[in-house]
Scaffold this motif. Structure first.
Motif, mmCIF file in Angstrom:
data_model
loop_
_atom_site.group_PDB
_atom_site.id
_atom_site.type_symbol
_atom_site.label_atom_id
_atom_site.label_comp_id
_atom_site.label_asym_id
_atom_site.label_seq_id
_atom_site.Cartn_x
_atom_site.Cartn_y
_atom_site.Cartn_z
ATOM 1 N N ASP A 97 39.978 -50.364 79.155
ATOM 2 C CA ASP A 97 39.351 -50.784 78.141
ATOM 3 C C ASP A 97 40.625 -51.750 77.289
ATOM 4 N N VAL A 98 41.001 -50.853 76.481
ATOM 5 C CA VAL A 98 42.433 -52.068 75.730
ATOM 6 C C VAL A 98 44.041 -52.388 76.764
ATOM 7 N N LEU A 99 43.761 -51.094 78.026
ATOM 8 C CA LEU A 99 44.751 -52.060 78.634
ATOM 9 C C LEU A 99 44.604 -52.562 79.151
ATOM 10 N N ALA A 100 43.467 -52.895 79.918
ATOM 11 C CA ALA A 100 42.744 -54.377 80.467
ATOM 12 C C ALA A 100 42.961 -55.800 79.506
ATOM 13 N N LYS A 101 42.073 -55.584 78.351
ATOM 14 C CA LYS A 101 42.210 -56.414 77.564
ATOM 15 C C LYS A 101 44.022 -57.065 77.213
ATOM 16 N N LEU A 102 44.739 -56.377 77.148
ATOM 17 C CA LEU A 102 46.033 -56.666 76.597
ATOM 18 C C LEU A 102 46.465 -57.573 78.245
ATOM 19 N N ALA A 103 46.385 -57.240 79.298
ATOM 20 C CA ALA A 103 47.069 -57.679 80.862
ATOM 21 C C ALA A 103 45.734 -59.069 80.501
ATOM 22 N N GLU A 104 44.741 -59.358 79.988
ATOM 23 C CA GLU A 104 43.721 -60.255 80.135
ATOM 24 C C GLU A 104 44.171 -61.366 79.037
ATOM 25 N N LEU A 105 44.603 -60.856 78.071
ATOM 26 C CA LEU A 105 45.306 -61.526 76.601
ATOM 27 C C LEU A 105 46.745 -62.340 77.049
ATOM 28 N N ALA A 106 47.338 -61.339 78.191
ATOM 29 C CA ALA A 106 49.135 -61.386 78.608
ATOM 30 C C ALA A 106 48.660 -62.509 79.462
ATOM 31 N N GLN A 107 48.134 -62.511 80.298
ATOM 32 C CA GLN A 107 47.961 -64.200 81.326
ATOM 33 C C GLN A 107 47.005 -64.921 81.307
ATOM 34 N N SER A 108 47.015 -64.688 79.980
ATOM 35 C CA SER A 108 46.069 -66.667 79.403
ATOM 36 C C SER A 108 47.751 -66.993 79.172
ATOM 37 N N ALA A 109 47.605 -65.837 78.114
ATOM 38 C CA ALA A 109 49.181 -66.850 77.522
ATOM 39 C C ALA A 109 50.038 -67.510 78.276
ATOM 40 N N PHE A 110 50.808 -66.144 79.661
ATOM 41 C CA PHE A 110 51.408 -66.881 80.758
ATOM 42 C C PHE A 110 51.146 -67.969 81.812
ATOM 43 N N ALA A 111 49.793 -67.979 81.893
ATOM 44 C CA ALA A 111 49.234 -69.136 82.713
ATOM 45 C C ALA A 111 48.771 -70.719 82.359
ATOM 46 N N ASN B 245 45.106 -62.530 88.817
ATOM 47 C CA ASN B 245 44.716 -61.270 88.864
ATOM 48 C C ASN B 245 45.741 -60.374 88.216
ATOM 49 N N TYR B 246 46.913 -60.695 87.312
ATOM 50 C CA TYR B 246 48.599 -60.607 87.103
ATOM 51 C C TYR B 246 47.769 -59.380 85.926
ATOM 52 N N ILE B 247 48.272 -58.094 85.991
ATOM 53 C CA ILE B 247 48.396 -56.764 85.181
ATOM 54 C C ILE B 247 49.745 -56.711 85.239
ATOM 55 N N PHE B 248 50.235 -57.015 83.953
ATOM 56 C CA PHE B 248 52.108 -57.123 84.097
ATOM 57 C C PHE B 248 52.418 -55.727 83.498
ATOM 58 N N HIS B 249 50.939 -54.539 83.513
ATOM 59 C CA HIS B 249 51.975 -53.304 83.129
ATOM 60 C C HIS B 249 52.263 -52.259 84.193
ATOM 61 N N TYR B 250 50.938 -52.710 85.160
ATOM 62 C CA TYR B 250 50.880 -52.230 86.581
ATOM 63 C C TYR B 250 50.271 -51.194 86.357
ATOM 64 N N ASN B 251 49.094 -51.056 85.709
ATOM 65 C CA ASN B 251 48.277 -49.918 85.453
ATOM 66 C C ASN B 251 48.161 -48.541 85.219
ATOM 67 N N PRO B 252 49.404 -48.410 84.665
ATOM 68 C CA PRO B 252 49.489 -47.145 84.112
ATOM 69 C C PRO B 252 48.724 -46.404 83.188
ATOM 70 N N ASP B 253 48.556 -44.999 83.343
ATOM 71 C CA ASP B 253 47.866 -43.874 82.710
ATOM 72 C C ASP B 253 48.119 -44.068 81.108
ATOM 73 N N THR B 254 49.277 -44.353 80.788
ATOM 74 C CA THR B 254 49.624 -44.952 79.354
ATOM 75 C C THR B 254 50.269 -45.894 79.265
ATOM 76 N N LEU B 255 49.943 -46.294 78.167
ATOM 77 C CA LEU B 255 51.621 -47.876 77.732
ATOM 78 C C LEU B 255 51.671 -47.321 76.077
ATOM 79 N N THR C 151 44.554 -55.011 65.833
ATOM 80 C CA THR C 151 43.641 -54.614 65.729
ATOM 81 C C THR C 151 44.074 -52.967 66.308
ATOM 82 N N LEU C 152 45.331 -53.195 66.851
ATOM 83 C CA LEU C 152 45.556 -51.367 67.491
ATOM 84 C C LEU C 152 46.992 -51.189 66.350
ATOM 85 N N GLY C 153 46.610 -51.841 65.222
ATOM 86 C CA GLY C 153 47.699 -51.224 64.902
ATOM 87 C C GLY C 153 48.798 -51.944 64.029
ATOM 88 N N LEU C 154 49.171 -52.590 64.665
ATOM 89 C CA LEU C 154 50.474 -53.488 65.086
ATOM 90 C C LEU C 154 50.503 -54.409 63.047
#
Length: 196
Positions: A54-68, A91-101, A156-159
């Protein structure tokens, strides 16, 4: 695998299988990053290890929105332009849907922030290769370091407030027949060397 073999056979993986990475392997990879050199031995890199889909998907969504919302300009770095184009299509997934980022951050006003993060990322990529895992350096979060929505979510992720992201690493088992990353070395056609 020797160190030089691990370096020479490391290639980027952009298609990952659904097989989860063992925690023991992830711990070794993160440890390799933590043992990277740092300016004045400052050890100020911050590793945020994300496995939650869910976190990976949210990061992808926010990145896509910013780039768009961005426009391509003359002379723009081609990878940023590619991210903008792909985001505008959807449908831009900047991190390629890995197990871990693994996000690598550092203090934004520290003079060696990028160099220290780069050393850590390279160590982790070499370790991943030795452990039969694929990896890919991810720059998109660095390019969007001051995007307000992303920055707020990353916090919210600790940054921490004084930190920015200087790179990330997608890690996982390669989506190949044998599950191993491609290890065929590419011919060296650049990276000029001059001996004096």
């Amino acid at each position: 695998m020797t160190t030089l073999e691990a370096i020479k056979t490391r290639r980027s993986t952009r298609r990952f299988s659904d097989k989860p990475v063992e925690l023991e392997k992830l711990d070794k990879i993160v440890s390799a990053g933590r043992f990277a050199p740092s300016g004045g031995n400052s050890q100020t890199c911050h590793f945020i290890v994300i496995r939650n889909k869910d976190v990976l998907a949210k990061l992808a969504e926010l990145a896509q929105s910013a780039f768009a919302q961005m426009e391509i300009t003359e002379g723009m770095y081609k990878s940023i332009a590619n991210s903008i184009r792909a985001s505008k299509k959807g449908n831009y997934i900047f991190h390629y849907n890995p197990d871990t980022l693994i996000i690598v951050a550092n203090q934004k006003d520290y003079g060696n922030n990028i160099a220290d993060c780069a050393c850590a990322l390279e160590n982790m990529m070499i370790a991943a290769n030795e452990l039969d895992l694929g990896s890919c350096w991810i720059n998109q979060l660095k390019w969007l370091n001051e995007d307000k929505a992303l920055l707020e979510y990353e916090r919210t992720l600790g940054l921490e407030k004084n930190e920015r992201i200087y790179g990330a690493l997608a890690i996982g088992y390669a989506d190949t027949e044998d599950g191993l990353p491609c290890r065929k070395p590419l011919e060296r056609i650049g990276n000029k060397v001059t001996y004096i």
